[in-house]
Design an enzyme around this catalytic site. Structure first.
Site, short mmCIF file in Angstrom:
data_model
loop_
_atom_site.label_atom_id
_atom_site.label_comp_id
_atom_site.label_asym_id
_atom_site.label_seq_id
_atom_site.Cartn_x
_atom_site.Cartn_y
_atom_site.Cartn_z
N ALA A 36 -12.11 17.38 -23.15
CA ALA A 36 -12.76 16.24 -22.50
C ALA A 36 -14.28 16.37 -22.57
CB ALA A 36 -12.32 16.15 -21.04
N GLY A 89 -8.70 21.14 -25.78
CA GLY A 89 -8.11 19.93 -26.35
C GLY A 89 -8.17 19.90 -27.85
N GLU A 96 -5.16 21.56 -28.98
CA GLU A 96 -3.97 20.77 -28.66
C GLU A 96 -3.74 19.66 -29.68
OE1 GLU A 96 -2.95 20.84 -24.06
OE2 GLU A 96 -5.03 20.16 -24.39
N GLU A 103 -8.11 27.10 -20.51
CA GLU A 103 -8.21 26.29 -19.29
C GLU A 103 -7.99 27.09 -18.02
OE1 GLU A 103 -7.27 23.24 -22.51
OE2 GLU A 103 -6.83 25.34 -22.08
#
Length: 277
Positions: A82, A129, A132, A152
């Site tokens: 993000a 991310g 991911e 994370e």
């Protein structure tokens, strides 16, 4: 051997589409999707929307596109999670994390649903991310300088884009738990040993080598290639249920005092003081 500095670039394309920081070029049966959002290609709103639009373009291209390469611009990151500039507001908004999670999930689902073989050309680090979205891809080719991880937990959070599911599926539960529980980041060589990535490219050649691999796949019979992917990826309904559960846990974790402290400490560039609440 000297590096061909012109090789790791997007080739001449028959068509090109631009969706904000995301572009799609097509040539020789291969679509190359480039995310170019300096400095780290963070998956903010514009990038997520651009990636969804790119998936629609690839889907609409039908058999004219028979393999897809996903890559990032610049040398700092393949893609990051993000956008921090947006994330502060999201964390402060009671519904912000849920809205971001829904938007990210829609993007990841759009890519997961593509019948095309997907190859991530990781030219720089893929952490959070960024890893991911790479894990959604079928194959990963990485520069030797790239690093990989889902750290994370160090912020008091868990991966929310399928990382707790796709990483164990790729490298096995024990190895994945070690990386997830410690928030470890590994280099390309270690990632290859774990089976996280398929190939370590020559320096500066990740995109060139990924495209060469994609062109080889695109030259094979589309029906057979897409059928192989469909057969191997069977059970997407089961994955959907698991992803829903991950999102529930992610959103629960995002309400913890430790996440607030971890994120604040990250922004303030200090060591966090966790209370385990």
């Amino acid at each position: 051997m000297p590096v061909d500095k012109t090789a790791d670039t997007t080739p001449d394309a028959t068509t090109a589409d631009h969706f904000g920081p995301v572009s799609v070029t097509q040539a020789d049966g291969v679509a190359t999707v480039l995310v170019d959002s300096p400095p780290v290609n963070a998956m903010g709103e514009a990038v997520l929307e651009g990636l969804r639009a790119a998936a629609e373009v690839v889907s609409a291209a039908a058999r004219d596109v028979r393999a897809v390469v996903l890559t990032g611009g610049g040398s700092k990151a393949f893609m990051a999670g993000a956008d921090i500039s947006e994330f502060s507001d999201l964390a402060a908004d009671p519904d912000g994390m849920r809205r971001h999670s829904v938007a990210a999930r829609a993007t990841f689902d759009a890519w997961q649903a593509l019948p095309h073989p997907l190859i991530a050309a990781v030219q720089a680090s893929a952490v959070g991310g960024g890893l991911e979205i790479a894990l959604v891809c079928d194959l990963i080719v990485a520069d030797p300088t790239a690093r990989f991880g889902l750290p994370e937990v160090k912020l008091g959070l868990i991966p929310g884009g399928g990382g707790t599911l796709r990483l164990p599926d790729r490298i096995g539960v024990a190895a994945a738990k070690e990386l997830l529980l410690l928030g470890s980041v590994v280099d390309a060589e270690r990632a290859a040993t774990l089976g996280l990535i398929n190939r370590v490219s020559a320096p500066g050649q990740a995109l060139f080598e990924a495209r060469a691999l994609a062109e080889r796949i695109a030259a094979l019979p589309w029906v057979a290639v897409s059928s192989v992917k469909r057969a191997v990826d069977g059970g997407l309904d089961v994955l959907t249920g698991r992803l829903n559960r991950e999102r529930e846990i992610f959103l629960e974790t995002a309400t913890s005092a430790d996440f607030t402290e971890g994120f604040t400490a990250f922004l303030e560039k200090r060591k966090p003081h966790y209370t385990h609440r």
